[in-house]
Design a protein around this motif. Structure first.
Motif, PDB file in Angstrom:
ATOM      1  N   ALA A   1      45.544  29.079  39.990  1.00 18.75           N
ATOM      2  CA  ALA A   1      45.825  30.040  38.929  1.00 18.75           C
ATOM      3  C   ALA A   1      45.283  31.404  39.333  1.00 18.75           C
ATOM      4  CB  ALA A   1      45.181  29.590  37.622  1.00 18.75           C
ATOM      5  N   LEU A   2      46.124  32.429  39.239  1.00 17.47           N
ATOM      6  CA  LEU A   2      45.705  33.796  39.510  1.00 17.47           C
ATOM      7  C   LEU A   2      45.082  34.385  38.244  1.00 17.47           C
ATOM      8  CD1 LEU A   2      48.766  35.091  41.606  1.00 17.47           C
ATOM      9  CD2 LEU A   2      46.636  34.042  42.412  1.00 17.47           C
ATOM     10  N   PRO A   3      44.400  35.536  38.348  1.00 14.34           N
ATOM     11  CA  PRO A   3      43.783  36.136  37.153  1.00 14.34           C
ATOM     12  C   PRO A   3      44.800  36.356  36.041  1.00 14.34           C
ATOM     13  CG  PRO A   3      43.013  37.231  39.142  1.00 14.34           C
ATOM     14  CD  PRO A   3      44.103  36.310  39.573  1.00 14.34           C
ATOM     15  N   SER A   4      44.402  36.083  34.812  1.00 17.94           N
ATOM     16  CA  SER A   4      45.314  36.243  33.683  1.00 17.94           C
ATOM     17  C   SER A   4      45.590  37.719  33.423  1.00 17.94           C
ATOM     18  CB  SER A   4      44.731  35.589  32.428  1.00 17.94           C
ATOM     19  OG  SER A   4      43.562  36.273  32.002  1.00 17.94           O
TER      20      SER A   4
ATOM     21  N   TYR B   1      49.378  46.734  30.666  1.00 10.93           N
ATOM     22  CA  TYR B   1      48.983  45.465  31.274  1.00 10.93           C
ATOM     23  C   TYR B   1      47.505  45.545  31.640  1.00 10.93           C
ATOM     24  CZ  TYR B   1      54.045  45.107  31.802  1.00 10.93           C
ATOM     25  OH  TYR B   1      55.389  45.077  31.568  1.00 10.93           O
ATOM     26  N   PHE B   2      46.769  44.504  31.263  1.00 14.35           N
ATOM     27  CA  PHE B   2      45.336  44.473  31.531  1.00 14.35           C
ATOM     28  C   PHE B   2      45.019  43.265  32.407  1.00 14.35           C
ATOM     29  CE2 PHE B   2      46.092  46.559  27.505  1.00 14.35           C
ATOM     30  CZ  PHE B   2      45.334  47.724  27.611  1.00 14.35           C
ATOM     31  N   CYS B   3      44.585  43.531  33.616  1.00 14.88           N
ATOM     32  CA  CYS B   3      44.200  42.479  34.556  1.00 14.88           C
ATOM     33  C   CYS B   3      43.072  43.020  35.429  1.00 14.88           C
ATOM     34  CB  CYS B   3      45.389  42.058  35.422  1.00 14.88           C
ATOM     35  SG  CYS B   3      45.101  40.592  36.443  1.00 14.88           S
ATOM     36  N   PRO B   4      41.843  42.543  35.249  1.00  8.61           N
ATOM     37  CA  PRO B   4      41.438  41.426  34.393  1.00  8.61           C
ATOM     38  C   PRO B   4      41.799  41.667  32.927  1.00  8.61           C
ATOM     39  CG  PRO B   4      39.658  42.057  35.890  1.00  8.61           C
ATOM     40  CD  PRO B   4      40.698  43.111  35.994  1.00  8.61           C
ATOM     41  N   SER B   5      42.011  40.564  32.219  1.00 11.32           N
ATOM     42  CA  SER B   5      42.544  40.636  30.861  1.00 11.32           C
ATOM     43  C   SER B   5      41.492  40.891  29.795  1.00 11.32           C
ATOM     44  CB  SER B   5      43.274  39.339  30.537  1.00 11.32           C
ATOM     45  OG  SER B   5      42.373  38.245  30.543  1.00 11.32           O
TER      46      SER B   5
ATOM     47  N   VAL C   1      53.670  38.605  38.072  1.00 12.41           N
ATOM     48  CA  VAL C   1      53.056  37.858  39.177  1.00 12.41           C
ATOM     49  C   VAL C   1      52.498  38.797  40.254  1.00 12.41           C
ATOM     50  CG1 VAL C   1      53.425  36.155  41.007  1.00 12.41           C
ATOM     51  CG2 VAL C   1      54.408  35.773  38.736  1.00 12.41           C
ATOM     52  N   PRO C   2      53.248  39.815  40.694  1.00 15.73           N
ATOM     53  CA  PRO C   2      52.665  40.738  41.669  1.00 15.73           C
ATOM     54  C   PRO C   2      51.420  41.466  41.162  1.00 15.73           C
ATOM     55  CG  PRO C   2      55.047  40.971  41.631  1.00 15.73           C
ATOM     56  CD  PRO C   2      54.684  40.102  40.468  1.00 15.73           C
ATOM     57  N   LYS C   3      51.376  41.767  39.860  1.00 19.56           N
ATOM     58  CA  LYS C   3      50.193  42.431  39.303  1.00 19.56           C
ATOM     59  C   LYS C   3      48.964  41.523  39.404  1.00 19.56           C
ATOM     60  CE  LYS C   3      52.843  45.087  35.838  1.00 19.56           C
ATOM     61  NZ  LYS C   3      52.688  46.431  36.415  1.00 19.56           N
ATOM     62  N   ALA C   4      49.126  40.254  39.043  1.00 16.07           N
ATOM     63  CA  ALA C   4      48.012  39.307  39.112  1.00 16.07           C
ATOM     64  C   ALA C   4      47.599  39.063  40.557  1.00 16.07           C
ATOM     65  CB  ALA C   4      48.408  37.994  38.440  1.00 16.07           C
ATOM     66  N   ALA C   5      48.583  38.956  41.445  1.00 14.68           N
ATOM     67  CA  ALA C   5      48.281  38.723  42.857  1.00 14.68           C
ATOM     68  C   ALA C   5      47.483  39.886  43.437  1.00 14.68           C
ATOM     69  CB  ALA C   5      49.578  38.527  43.638  1.00 14.68           C
ATOM     70  N   ALA C   6      47.833  41.108  43.052  1.00 18.05           N
ATOM     71  CA  ALA C   6      47.114  42.281  43.564  1.00 18.05           C
ATOM     72  C   ALA C   6      45.642  42.244  43.184  1.00 18.05           C
ATOM     73  CB  ALA C   6      47.773  43.560  43.045  1.00 18.05           C
TER      74      ALA C   6
ATOM     75  N   ALA D   1      43.979  39.615  42.683  1.00 15.15           N
ATOM     76  CA  ALA D   1      43.391  38.523  43.477  1.00 15.15           C
ATOM     77  C   ALA D   1      43.308  38.876  44.959  1.00 15.15           C
ATOM     78  CB  ALA D   1      44.213  37.252  43.294  1.00 15.15           C
ATOM     79  N   GLY D   2      43.707  40.109  45.308  1.00 16.37           N
ATOM     80  CA  GLY D   2      43.613  40.555  46.697  1.00 16.37           C
ATOM     81  C   GLY D   2      44.814  40.192  47.550  1.00 16.37           C
ATOM     82  N   ILE D   3      45.949  39.874  46.911  1.00 17.10           N
ATOM     83  CA  ILE D   3      47.160  39.487  47.640  1.00 17.10           C
ATOM     84  C   ILE D   3      48.195  40.587  47.466  1.00 17.10           C
ATOM     85  CG2 ILE D   3      48.958  37.723  47.900  1.00 17.10           C
ATOM     86  CD1 ILE D   3      47.059  35.787  46.401  1.00 17.10           C
ATOM     87  N   ASP D   4      48.550  41.278  48.545  1.00 21.84           N
ATOM     88  CA  ASP D   4      49.543  42.345  48.413  1.00 21.84           C
ATOM     89  C   ASP D   4      50.951  41.752  48.285  1.00 21.84           C
ATOM     90  OD1 ASP D   4      50.743  41.955  51.082  1.00 21.84           O
ATOM     91  OD2 ASP D   4      48.953  42.916  51.881  1.00 21.84           O
ATOM     92  N   PHE D   5      51.913  42.611  47.950  1.00 20.97           N
ATOM     93  CA  PHE D   5      53.270  42.133  47.639  1.00 20.97           C
ATOM     94  C   PHE D   5      53.909  41.428  48.833  1.00 20.97           C
ATOM     95  CE2 PHE D   5      57.816  42.291  46.965  1.00 20.97           C
ATOM     96  CZ  PHE D   5      57.950  42.001  45.608  1.00 20.97           C
TER      97      PHE D   5
END
Length: 315
Positions: A202-205, A228-232, A289-294, A296-300
């Protein structure tokens, strides 16, 4: 730990995009973004639009595996997954069963309910038996604030929030333009969250806030007013609880590879209520999904390659 793949591991790849569902335009944007990312990562990939070509053309193209970026019917409901399976072409994300179950909001809720997972009170109406005179009873049963949802559409297409029997009747008839079955769901007053799932993690909400009546199609893809808030902003304990709930909900519907679970949190009780599962979430510049991945340190580009990597589980 998940295996790290190289571009050369995948062979020739088709990114399936467009299609002929109501979500065609979003699919074209998602697919183009992923195709460009795979090219940047060195993958031999082509765009393939099933609305313009026969699926058997994938064989003539010498395609080794497919990235499914088709949103909605014909791409996210198990039919494309079944066709690719028959052609012996591995594909990204969930299989036939997981795709079909997640696409059907009614069956999703019934499975979650049977497993004791939290979901809002609901009622099903069928086009062949719906009676307008039942709307007042339905409103009372569901708490006088109701979400109307076609059973098998995505991107909030055909959805409406209603607060009266007359509005409910109108919204149900409008939803029948998209589906013969409509889900009526008690409206949950509170914040909306989404949790992306990638290769079993699970990636950050993300918490969404919109001035619209609800998080509708315009709020998702057209307006710039949605925040959009991430972290939420959840506590560590609540973040863990939401991640676990989302993972259980996704796997309960036989989801695999990658996807997204949408949730509402009741303001009064603090309870998270499951809304729906998405097995081919959007991958546009506004997508979640791309927002949460970013965060988490995962680029597009890496995210796109990781999604392609989910196809390796099928061969």
């Amino acid at each position: 730990m998940q295996k790290q793949y190289q571009a050369s591991d995948f062979g020739r790849v088709a990114v399936l995009l467009g299609g002929d569902s109501a979500e065609r335009e979003v699919s074209l944007r998602s697919g183009t973004a992923v195709l460009n990312a795979l090219h940047r990562m060195g993958v031999d990939a082509i765009a393939f639009d099933p609305a313009h070509r026969q699926i058997v053309d994938l064989i003539e193209e010498g395609i080794d595996r497919a990235v499914i970026m088709l949103h909605g019917r014909g791409g996210e409901d198990g039919s494309m997954q079944g066709a690719l399976q028959l052609l012996n072409i591995p594909f990204t994300g969930s299989g036939v069963l997981g795709s079909a179950l997640a696409m059907d909001k009614i069956h999703s809720k019934q499975i979650w309910e049977s497993l004791g997972l939290p979901t809002a009170k609901y009622q099903i109406v069928d086009k062949t038996s719906f009676e307008a005179g039942s709307c007042s009873v339905i409103m009372k049963k569901l708490g006088n604030k109701v979400m109307v949802k076609p059973a098998r559409e995505g991107s909030s297409i055909g959805m409406a929030k209603v607060t009266s029997a007359k509005q409910l009747e109108t919204a149900i008839h409008a939803a029948f333009h998209y589906d013969d079955q409509v889900l009526l769901e008690q409206f949950i007053d509170g914040q909306e969250y989404t949790v992306a799932l990638l290769q079993g993690k699970a990636l950050p909400s993300i918490r969404m806030s919109t001035p619209h009546t609800f998080y509708d199609y315009a709020a998702k893809y057209q307006d710039n007013t949605t925040e959009y808030f991430c972290p939420s902003g959840l506590s560590a304990e609540d973040e863990t609880c939401l991640a676990e709930l989302s993972s259980k909900a996704f796997h309960a519907l036989s989801g695999s590879g990658w996807g997204r679970i949408d949730v509402m949190r009741d303001e009064a009780s603090g309870t998270f209520f499951l809304l729906e599962s998405n097995t081919v979430p959007g991958m546009t510049e506004k997508s979640l999904v791309p927002k949460a991945a970013a965060v988490a340190g995962i680029d597009f580009d890496t995210l796109s390659l990781t999604i392609l990597g989910t196809s390796m589980a099928q061969g």
